[in-house]
Design an enzyme around this catalytic site. Structure first.
Site, PDB file in Angstrom:
ATOM      1  N   ARG A   1      45.966  66.104  11.223  1.00  0.00           N
ATOM      2  CA  ARG A   1      44.990  66.756  10.331  1.00  0.00           C
ATOM      3  C   ARG A   1      45.299  66.610   8.846  1.00  0.00           C
ATOM      4  NH1 ARG A   1      41.550  65.902  14.031  1.00  0.00           N
ATOM      5  NH2 ARG A   1      41.251  67.515  15.615  1.00  0.00           N
TER       6      ARG A   1
ATOM      7  N   SER B   1      37.130  69.358  25.634  1.00  0.00           N
ATOM      8  CA  SER B   1      37.232  68.895  24.251  1.00  0.00           C
ATOM      9  C   SER B   1      38.471  68.020  24.164  1.00  0.00           C
ATOM     10  CB  SER B   1      37.355  70.110  23.332  1.00  0.00           C
ATOM     11  OG  SER B   1      37.848  69.697  22.081  1.00  0.00           O
TER      12      SER B   1
ATOM     13  N   ASP C   1      42.297  73.735  13.797  1.00  0.00           N
ATOM     14  CA  ASP C   1      41.980  72.556  12.999  1.00  0.00           C
ATOM     15  C   ASP C   1      41.289  72.909  11.686  1.00  0.00           C
ATOM     16  OD1 ASP C   1      43.195  70.712  14.655  1.00  0.00           O
ATOM     17  OD2 ASP C   1      41.447  70.515  15.948  1.00  0.00           O
TER      18      ASP C   1
ATOM     19  N   ASP D   1      28.528  66.399  17.280  1.00  0.00           N
ATOM     20  CA  ASP D   1      28.657  67.448  16.257  1.00  0.00           C
ATOM     21  C   ASP D   1      28.576  66.899  14.837  1.00  0.00           C
ATOM     22  OD1 ASP D   1      29.510  68.371  18.736  1.00  0.00           O
ATOM     23  OD2 ASP D   1      30.936  69.799  17.870  1.00  0.00           O
TER      24      ASP D   1
HETATM   25  N1  ARG Z   1      45.589  73.070  20.580  1.00  0.00           N
HETATM   26  C1  ARG Z   1      46.025  71.882  19.957  1.00  0.00           C
HETATM   27  C2  ARG Z   1      46.362  72.138  18.516  1.00  0.00           C
HETATM   28  O1  ARG Z   1      45.947  73.128  17.984  1.00  0.00           O
HETATM   29  C3  ARG Z   1      45.041  70.765  20.120  1.00  0.00           C
HETATM   30  C4  ARG Z   1      43.738  70.955  19.411  1.00  0.00           C
HETATM   31  C5  ARG Z   1      42.830  69.858  19.799  1.00  0.00           C
HETATM   32  N2  ARG Z   1      41.695  69.797  18.963  1.00  0.00           N
HETATM   33  C6  ARG Z   1      40.505  69.550  19.437  1.00  0.00           C
HETATM   34  N3  ARG Z   1      39.550  69.418  18.584  1.00  0.00           N
HETATM   35  N4  ARG Z   1      40.254  69.473  20.711  1.00  0.00           N
HETATM   36  O2  ARG Z   1      47.063  71.377  17.917  1.00  0.00           O
END
Ligand code: ARG
Length: 402
Positions: A98, A179, A127, A18
């Site tokens: 993040r 993912s 995210d 990506d």
């Molecule tokens: N659901 C979790 C969160 O919002 C993990 C997100 C994981 N991110 C990813 N790009 N797979 O904190």
């Protein structure tokens, strides 16, 4: 698609499909210079080859920032001091990463005189919110490009077709069945076959923990030392924050500790199924509570506990850099002043069990709590305590309970 004018963009880059496509797409769409930046948060990947890869893809410059100790000391540890848990089980391993990624990205943007920042998060998740709230809290003028919300690509095969057309070097990896997001604190898995909440994950998916069934039959006992709310040593040996987490990940992983499977509520409104491995973080939660049980005043503990869901939501929803999180952090840290001591824990087939705890400023007083004869506590005084507390209950009862 936005037609805003962009001169130079700093992209949060991972080297995956990506963000490789994004480098090229940004240049093509905006005619801007793209600087690739990758934060080392302990994802355990070899980052050495990234510079060359990003340059080949078209980045004008590449930054690789080792942020592991900062991540542990200034992000993970404050969160652990607050015992943050989202929806009862999620230890926030992605959410806490993040804001730091964004902060360093904004520093680079400033150094480089860039007018925009970009990231590879999709338009459906948490995210994007976390990155962008952090960017804007740091610089309200910054322009933000979130290609997943703008471009016309629909699928992974669209992206692969684009890499072929534009000679973007990507490893011919088979499509990942999930993912994955990995750092020092955790590994998360979402999507693919996990989207059915009735389907259990395959054992082969897990990267850092063995299953409780495969864990050794022999338990491991460890001691973790805390000073003012922070873990500082394991079995008498001092560790830096990042190396302490690494060490506990290794021990916890070996004993099948810290796997979680939940359906969680994303900030954007949908539910999603996630699986997490947080071996070291899970051990630290248990150890921390053990010391707190000796050292925190009852009312402080209960008030603090009542605020954990709010603190956790602030982190989950992306408000790390916010006045409300900072206010709560001050309070959480104030409560930790006396949280010093040692917890002895047993790691055994997926469980962390407290075997002992001690603290120099323990509020636990055996001479008061004892069932044996004591000379300090006057049992007679309990009668008045109960009678006065019963007064309003008696009045209500006299009115027939209405
Ligand atoms: N659901 C979790 C969160 O919002 C993990 C997100 C994981 N991110 C990813 N790009 N797979 O904190």
């Amino acid at each position: 698609m936005s037609t805003q004018e962009i001169k130079k963009t700093v992209l949060a880059y991972s080297g995956g499909l990506d963000t490789s496509v994004i480098i090229c797409w940004l240049k093509e769409t905006y005619g801007c210079e793209v600087i690739a930046y990758c934060a080392d948060l302990g994802q355990g990947e070899e980052l050495g080859h990234l510079t060359e890869k990003a340059e080949k893809t078209g980045a004008s410059k590449v930054y690789i920032s080792d942020l592991r100790e900062t991540f542990a000391a200034d992000y993970i540890f404050p969160m652990l001091r607050a015992n943050a848990v989202y929806e009862g089980v999620y230890l926030l391993g992605t959410a806490i990463a993040r804001p730091l990624i964004a902060k360093r990205q904004m520093e680079i943007a400033k150094e480089e005189g860039a007018d925009a920042v970009s990231h590879g998060a999709t338009g459906k998740g948490n995210d994007q919110v976390r990155f962008e709230l952090a960017y804007l809290a740091i610089d309200p003028q910054i322009k933000i490009i979130a290609p997943w919300r703008d471009w016309d690509f629909q699928s992974r095969s669209d992206l692969i077709a684009y890499t072929a057309e534009h000679n973007i070097p990507v490893e011919a990896t088979a499509e990942k069945p999930y993912s994955i997001d990995r750092n020092l604190l955790h590994v998360s898995y979402e999507g693919g076959i996990l989207e059915d909440p009735w389907t259990a994950p395959q054992e082969a998916m897990f990267a850092t923990t063995v299953s409780p069934e495969a864990a050794p039959d022999e338990a491991l006992t460890i001691e973790i030392e805390y000073k003012t709310g922070n873990a500082i040593a394991i079995d008498g040996r001092a560790y830096s924050p990042a190396s302490l987490i690494e060490k506990l990940n290794q021990l916890g992983g070996m004993h099948g500790i810290g796997r979680v499977d939940l359906v969680e509520n994303r900030y954007v409104g949908m539910k999603s199924r996630g699986i997490y491995e947080t071996p070291g973080g899970t051990i630290l939660h248990v150890a921390h509570r053990a010391i707190e049980s000796l050292t925190l005043d009852r009312e402080v503990l209960h008030l603090r506990d009542s605020l954990i869901p709010q603190y956790a939501s602030m982190l989950y929803n992306g408000y790390w850099f916010s006045p409300e999180r900072e206010m709560l952090q001050t309070m959480m840290d104030e409560a930790q002043k006396g949280v010093t001591g040692i917890a002895r824990l047993k790691l055994y087939k997926g469980n962390v069990t407290v075997m002992g705890r001690k603290a120099p400023h323990s509020l636990y007083r055996p001479e008061i709590s004892t069932f044996e004869k004591d000379t300090v506590y006057v049992q007679k005084e309990a009668e008045g305590f109960i009678r006065l507390n019963a007064l309003r209950l008696k009045l209500k009862s006299m009115h027939g309970g209405v």
